[in-house]
Design a protein around this motif. Structure first.
Motif, PDB file in Angstrom:
ATOM      1  N   GLN A  30       0.532  -1.451   0.199  1.00 25.80           N
ATOM      2  CA  GLN A  30       0.159   0.162  -0.281  1.00 25.80           C
ATOM      3  C   GLN A  30       1.341   1.780  -0.050  1.00 25.80           C
ATOM      4  OE1 GLN A  30      -3.398  -0.029  -0.137  1.00 25.80           O
ATOM      5  NE2 GLN A  30      -3.107   2.183  -0.592  1.00 25.80           N
ATOM      6  N   VAL A  31       1.623   1.093   0.820  1.00 29.09           N
ATOM      7  CA  VAL A  31       2.692   2.256   0.273  1.00 29.09           C
ATOM      8  C   VAL A  31       3.424   2.537  -0.437  1.00 29.09           C
ATOM      9  CG1 VAL A  31       5.521   3.095   1.983  1.00 29.09           C
ATOM     10  CG2 VAL A  31       2.885   2.136   2.991  1.00 29.09           C
ATOM     11  N   ALA A  32       3.840   1.361  -1.467  1.00 28.02           N
ATOM     12  CA  ALA A  32       4.989   1.581  -2.360  1.00 28.02           C
ATOM     13  C   ALA A  32       3.626   1.444  -3.228  1.00 28.02           C
ATOM     14  CB  ALA A  32       5.071   0.077  -2.376  1.00 28.02           C
TER      15      ALA A  32
ATOM     16  N   ILE B  87      12.617   2.296  -6.276  1.00 25.08           N
ATOM     17  CA  ILE B  87      12.491   2.237  -4.945  1.00 25.08           C
ATOM     18  C   ILE B  87      11.548   1.796  -5.127  1.00 25.08           C
ATOM     19  CG2 ILE B  87      12.469   3.744  -3.096  1.00 25.08           C
ATOM     20  CD1 ILE B  87      14.392   5.378  -4.411  1.00 25.08           C
ATOM     21  N   ALA B  88       9.938   2.709  -5.511  1.00 24.60           N
ATOM     22  CA  ALA B  88       8.747   1.774  -4.909  1.00 24.60           C
ATOM     23  C   ALA B  88       8.636   0.146  -5.411  1.00 24.60           C
ATOM     24  CB  ALA B  88       7.612   2.585  -5.183  1.00 24.60           C
ATOM     25  N   ALA B  89       8.563  -0.143  -5.832  1.00 30.17           N
ATOM     26  CA  ALA B  89       9.190  -1.046  -6.666  1.00 30.17           C
ATOM     27  C   ALA B  89       9.777  -2.317  -5.711  1.00 30.17           C
ATOM     28  CB  ALA B  89       9.429  -1.434  -8.177  1.00 30.17           C
TER      29      ALA B  89
ATOM     30  N   PHE C  59       9.977  -6.757  -1.949  1.00 33.05           N
ATOM     31  CA  PHE C  59      10.855  -6.767  -0.873  1.00 33.05           C
ATOM     32  C   PHE C  59       9.344  -7.621   0.705  1.00 33.05           C
ATOM     33  CE2 PHE C  59      11.689  -5.801   3.362  1.00 33.05           C
ATOM     34  CZ  PHE C  59      13.358  -6.090   3.735  1.00 33.05           C
ATOM     35  N   ALA C  60       8.532  -6.940   0.575  1.00 34.78           N
ATOM     36  CA  ALA C  60       7.114  -6.813   1.073  1.00 34.78           C
ATOM     37  C   ALA C  60       6.558  -8.442   1.042  1.00 34.78           C
ATOM     38  CB  ALA C  60       5.924  -6.151   1.191  1.00 34.78           C
ATOM     39  N   SER C  61       6.745  -8.679   0.107  1.00 36.65           N
ATOM     40  CA  SER C  61       6.682 -10.345  -0.223  1.00 36.65           C
ATOM     41  C   SER C  61       7.087 -11.383   0.460  1.00 36.65           C
ATOM     42  CB  SER C  61       6.715 -10.037  -2.120  1.00 36.65           C
ATOM     43  OG  SER C  61       5.967  -9.112  -2.494  1.00 36.65           O
ATOM     44  N   SER C  62       6.209 -12.155   0.343  1.00 37.90           N
ATOM     45  CA  SER C  62       6.617 -13.619   1.277  1.00 37.90           C
ATOM     46  C   SER C  62       7.805 -14.475   0.058  1.00 37.90           C
ATOM     47  CB  SER C  62       6.247 -14.632   1.699  1.00 37.90           C
ATOM     48  OG  SER C  62       5.110 -14.302   2.557  1.00 37.90           O
ATOM     49  N   PRO C  63       8.730 -14.537   0.650  1.00 36.27           N
ATOM     50  CA  PRO C  63      10.152 -15.288  -0.301  1.00 36.27           C
ATOM     51  C   PRO C  63       9.521 -16.715  -0.483  1.00 36.27           C
ATOM     52  CG  PRO C  63      11.026 -15.443   1.574  1.00 36.27           C
ATOM     53  CD  PRO C  63       8.995 -14.574   1.839  1.00 36.27           C
TER      54      PRO C  63
END
Length: 93
Positions: A4-6, A55-57, A62-66
């Motif tokens: 959401q921030v991205a 940066i947003a991407a 980064f927030a996604s689970s691996p």
């Protein structure tokens, strides 16, 4: 939350980019190139828009689970490796 921030970071970037590109295009259509100062400003704006998108991407990914990558493992080897770590930590305690 991070996605959401991205998304909120990306939202204003499109109109900023389109406005800068429109400014450049209007001057080109009139046969009058942008002044060096204005051209530098437009280049800087477009460069920063690209950087913020990246940066947003990256923040969003980064927030996604691996993605899990299962590998075949012998249970005895796993237990032996785990025990060696546990044993080492217990000796240093």
């Amino acid at each position: 939350m991070a996605r959401q921030v991205a998304h909120e970071i990306k939202n204003p970037l499109t109109p900023i980019q389109l406005s800068a590109e429109h400014l450049r295009r209007v001057h080109a259509d009139r046969g009058a190139p942008l002044s060096p100062v204005l051209e530098g400003c437009v280049d800087s704006i477009l460069s920063q828009v690209r950087l913020l998108r990246q940066i947003a991407a990256e923040f969003s990914s980064f927030a996604s689970s691996p993605t899990p990558r299962p590998v075949e493992t012998r249970l005895a080897d796993l237990v032996a490796r785990s025990w060696s770590h546990i044993g080492r930590d217990c000796r240093h305690a």
